[in-house]
Design a protein around this motif. Structure first.
Motif, PDB file in Angstrom:
ATOM      1  N   ILE A  67       6.421 -33.856   7.738  1.00 53.71           N
ATOM      2  CA  ILE A  67       7.790 -34.314   7.489  1.00 53.71           C
ATOM      3  C   ILE A  67       7.882 -35.839   7.377  1.00 53.71           C
ATOM      4  O   ILE A  67       8.374 -36.360   6.363  1.00 53.71           O
ATOM      5  CB  ILE A  67       8.741 -33.765   8.566  1.00 53.71           C
ATOM      6  CG1 ILE A  67       8.843 -32.236   8.432  1.00 53.71           C
ATOM      7  CG2 ILE A  67      10.129 -34.395   8.447  1.00 53.71           C
ATOM      8  CD1 ILE A  67       9.635 -31.570   9.535  1.00 53.71           C
ATOM      9  N   PRO A  68       7.416 -36.617   8.370  1.00 56.46           N
ATOM     10  CA  PRO A  68       7.509 -38.083   8.200  1.00 56.46           C
ATOM     11  C   PRO A  68       6.694 -38.584   7.023  1.00 56.46           C
ATOM     12  O   PRO A  68       7.144 -39.462   6.267  1.00 56.46           O
ATOM     13  CB  PRO A  68       6.960 -38.618   9.531  1.00 56.46           C
ATOM     14  CG  PRO A  68       7.087 -37.487  10.496  1.00 56.46           C
ATOM     15  CD  PRO A  68       6.861 -36.258   9.684  1.00 56.46           C
ATOM     16  N   GLU A  69       5.481 -38.036   6.856  1.00 60.88           N
ATOM     17  CA  GLU A  69       4.620 -38.495   5.762  1.00 60.88           C
ATOM     18  C   GLU A  69       5.260 -38.244   4.403  1.00 60.88           C
ATOM     19  O   GLU A  69       5.226 -39.106   3.510  1.00 60.88           O
ATOM     20  CB  GLU A  69       3.266 -37.782   5.827  1.00 60.88           C
ATOM     21  CG  GLU A  69       2.426 -38.111   7.039  1.00 60.88           C
ATOM     22  CD  GLU A  69       2.604 -37.122   8.184  1.00 60.88           C
ATOM     23  OE1 GLU A  69       1.688 -37.011   9.004  1.00 60.88           O
ATOM     24  OE2 GLU A  69       3.676 -36.475   8.244  1.00 60.88           O
ATOM     25  N   ALA A  70       5.851 -37.055   4.224  1.00 57.92           N
ATOM     26  CA  ALA A  70       6.468 -36.715   2.939  1.00 57.92           C
ATOM     27  C   ALA A  70       7.697 -37.575   2.671  1.00 57.92           C
ATOM     28  O   ALA A  70       7.938 -37.986   1.525  1.00 57.92           O
ATOM     29  CB  ALA A  70       6.841 -35.236   2.917  1.00 57.92           C
ATOM     30  N   ILE A  71       8.489 -37.861   3.694  1.00 57.12           N
ATOM     31  CA  ILE A  71       9.675 -38.703   3.520  1.00 57.12           C
ATOM     32  C   ILE A  71       9.270 -40.106   3.071  1.00 57.12           C
ATOM     33  O   ILE A  71       9.848 -40.679   2.141  1.00 57.12           O
ATOM     34  CB  ILE A  71      10.499 -38.755   4.817  1.00 57.12           C
ATOM     35  CG1 ILE A  71      11.136 -37.393   5.090  1.00 57.12           C
ATOM     36  CG2 ILE A  71      11.566 -39.841   4.742  1.00 57.12           C
ATOM     37  CD1 ILE A  71      11.828 -37.297   6.435  1.00 57.12           C
ATOM     38  N   VAL A  72       8.258 -40.666   3.741  1.00 55.62           N
ATOM     39  CA  VAL A  72       7.796 -42.014   3.382  1.00 55.62           C
ATOM     40  C   VAL A  72       7.228 -42.022   1.973  1.00 55.62           C
ATOM     41  O   VAL A  72       7.551 -42.902   1.163  1.00 55.62           O
ATOM     42  CB  VAL A  72       6.744 -42.514   4.393  1.00 55.62           C
ATOM     43  CG1 VAL A  72       6.090 -43.805   3.906  1.00 55.62           C
ATOM     44  CG2 VAL A  72       7.380 -42.735   5.762  1.00 55.62           C
ATOM     45  N   PHE A  73       6.392 -41.038   1.642  1.00 52.48           N
ATOM     46  CA  PHE A  73       5.781 -41.025   0.313  1.00 52.48           C
ATOM     47  C   PHE A  73       6.829 -40.825  -0.772  1.00 52.48           C
ATOM     48  O   PHE A  73       6.771 -41.470  -1.828  1.00 52.48           O
ATOM     49  CB  PHE A  73       4.725 -39.926   0.216  1.00 52.48           C
ATOM     50  CG  PHE A  73       3.849 -40.052  -0.999  1.00 52.48           C
ATOM     51  CD1 PHE A  73       2.667 -40.762  -0.949  1.00 52.48           C
ATOM     52  CD2 PHE A  73       4.214 -39.473  -2.205  1.00 52.48           C
ATOM     53  CE1 PHE A  73       1.861 -40.907  -2.075  1.00 52.48           C
ATOM     54  CE2 PHE A  73       3.425 -39.598  -3.339  1.00 52.48           C
ATOM     55  CZ  PHE A  73       2.244 -40.323  -3.264  1.00 52.48           C
TER      56      PHE A  73
END
Length: 500
Positions: A67-73
């Motif tokens: 979740i955090p990784e996808a939001i940032v990317f």
């Protein structure tokens, strides 16, 4: 602007330089394969681009939701005019910079006699040095410091674990903020467990054990320590419950990864990885650094002046030990699960970040020289990182140009298809299948399988020989270097049942 703010800003600038140098070093080695092209490493990029394109969201994910990784990317993809490799390179730098931010929280507030910013920068530099010694292209190598530079191998969880230690340390050092810090602890644990249940193994279990040990010997702090332990457990439990609505997207809960009866095989597996890792001089340097940090952490635990120092020192050596023993006891077989063996020992450098006993003039001169060197290395890393991210790949271009021009739907196996799929104008033109042409719903959008049939196949050296239900010769074989495209013409092949 006060001197404290100038110091903090300087710390972030130097950390950014260290992050650039670290990412450039990793991307300039064979590790670039893992960073930019590996099938596993592309899941977040594929997920983010699918969401931005407005595709039907029916993803089959592992136990990790990213979740955090996808939001940032997704934010980077929406805001920067870069290709996939460029975005992955920027993400690698940001991951290291986020780690610095968490480390800075662990170091505590700056005050007289302490050099929290300087030691935080030093800590991220040491971590970067270890990452720079990792030069293989294997995802299974015991090269752990470079893994958080990818978007896939738990970067957000690494940062969250360090952030958790920082919150615990601040709660012990600054009791007046205990309520806010406790709420923050619950929030971090909830979001982290929701995204990746591995947080429980890396943070909740070892840190609760450490808090219990500290509570036994520090009666004056016992209630506070127990409260923090309860908050960590509650946050983890809430994160686990929050995963229930996402069950349709979790193709594997991760329960099958735990095989306690295979603990001997796990011990041998990790032992073999360690032996293989220690074959190079660079690896020996990294191992010596980690061993020195572990020894220093044990010494700091004994000599700690307060509970905050002791907590961080214990987390630097005891938590990695708990993670290692737990990974073996559960019979796991994945090097990525052992990342705490690298990113936790470096925290001992900020357990007691005291200023060096030098004159003010000498300290400033040394800091200035070190800062200039670091900035030079950081700026020098920019063209190296850019070159690695923009390296031409004519074989990949051959595939994507042909598929884009064809206007048709084809298929390929997991390790073969994911890189071309990411670079297509319409990723749905490539469907992920197994060697029998059954839909393979693993780290991919299940909406892709709606096509029901394909008219070409892509293969490379990683492709398992095809066992097709309807054997036929392709109308044409397109040579794209390491790839081959088997064009079946106007007579499509039906997809088999979807499985994960």
């Amino acid at each position: 602007m006060t001197r404290a703010w100038v110091r903090e800003l300087a710390g972030w600038m130097l950390a950014a330089a260290a992050a650039l140098a670290t990412a450039a070093s990793v991307a300039s080695s064979a590790r670039a394969e893992l960073l930019f092209r590996d099938g596993d490493s592309l899941v977040v990029a594929l997920l983010a681009r699918s969401a931005l394109a407005g595709e039907p969201f029916d993803w089959a994910l592992s136990s990790v939701l990213f979740i955090p990784e996808a939001i940032v990317f997704a934010g980077l993809d929406a805001g920067l005019p870069l290709g996939a490799e460029g975005l992955l390179a920027v993400s690698a730098v940001l991951n290291v910079l986020a780690l610095y931010g968490a480390i800075r929280l662990v170091a505590g507030r700056s005050r007289e006699g302490r050099a929290a910013v300087a030691w935080s920068v030093a800590t991220v530099i040491v971590f970067g040095v270890i990452a720079a010694t990792e030069t293989s292209s294997s995802r299974d190598a015991l090269e752990l410091a470079s893994l958080p530079l990818t978007t896939t191998y738990y970067a957000a969880t690494v940062v969250a674990v360090v952030l958790t230690i920082g919150i615990l340390r601040r709660a012990l050092d600054e009791p007046r903020h205990l309520g806010l810090l406790t709420i923050s602890l619950v929030a971090v644990a909830t979001v982290s467990t929701l995204s990746n249940p591995l947080f429980a193994a890396w943070a909740t279990v070892p840190l609760v054990l450490i808090l219990l040990v500290l509570a036994l010997r520090a009666s004056a702090l016992r209630r506070r320590l127990l409260l923090l332990g309860v908050a960590l457990v509650v946050g983890t439990a809430l994160g686990g419950l929050a995963r229930i609505p996402f069950a349709a997207w979790i193709a594997n809960t991760g329960a099958s990864y735990a095989q306690p009866e295979q603990w001997r095989e796990s011990l041998i597996y990790y032992g073999d990885l360690a032996v293989e890792r220690l074959q190079s001089p660079l690896a020996l340097i990294a191992a010596l650094i980690v061993v020195a940090l572990l020894g220093f952490a044990i010494l700091t635990t004994i000599r700690a002046r307060d509970a905050g120092e002791r907590l961080v020192a214990l987390a630097a050596w005891a938590a990695p030990l708990v993670v290692l023993l737990g990974a073996i006891a559960l019979g796991t077989h994945a090097a990525r699960y052992l990342q705490p063996l690298v990113f936790l020992p470096v925290l001992v450098l900020v357990a007691a970040p005291r200023a060096l006993t030098l004159s003010v003039r000498l300290r400033r001169a040394a800091a200035g020289v070190a800062g200039v060197i670091l900035l030079v290395l950081g700026f020098a890393g920019i063209p190296r990182l850019a070159a690695a991210a923009t390296q031409p790949d004519p074989d990949l271009s051959c595939v994507t140009e042909w598929v884009d021009a064809s206007g048709r739907t084809g298929a390929g196996q997991f390790w073969t298809v994911r890189l071309p799929k990411l670079h297509l104008a319409d990723p749905a033109q490539l469907v992920q299948v197994d060697h029998r042409l059954n839909g393979y719903a693993w780290l991919v959008n299940r909406a892709d399988f709606a096509s029901g049939e394909v008219t070409f196949l892509i293969e490379d050296a990683q492709t398992v020989p095809w066992d097709l239900p309807d054997a036929r010769e392709p109308d044409e074989l397109i040579d794209c270097g390491r790839y081959s495209i088997l064009d079946l013409g106007a007579d499509p092949l039906p997809l088999g049942p979807v499985h994960s």
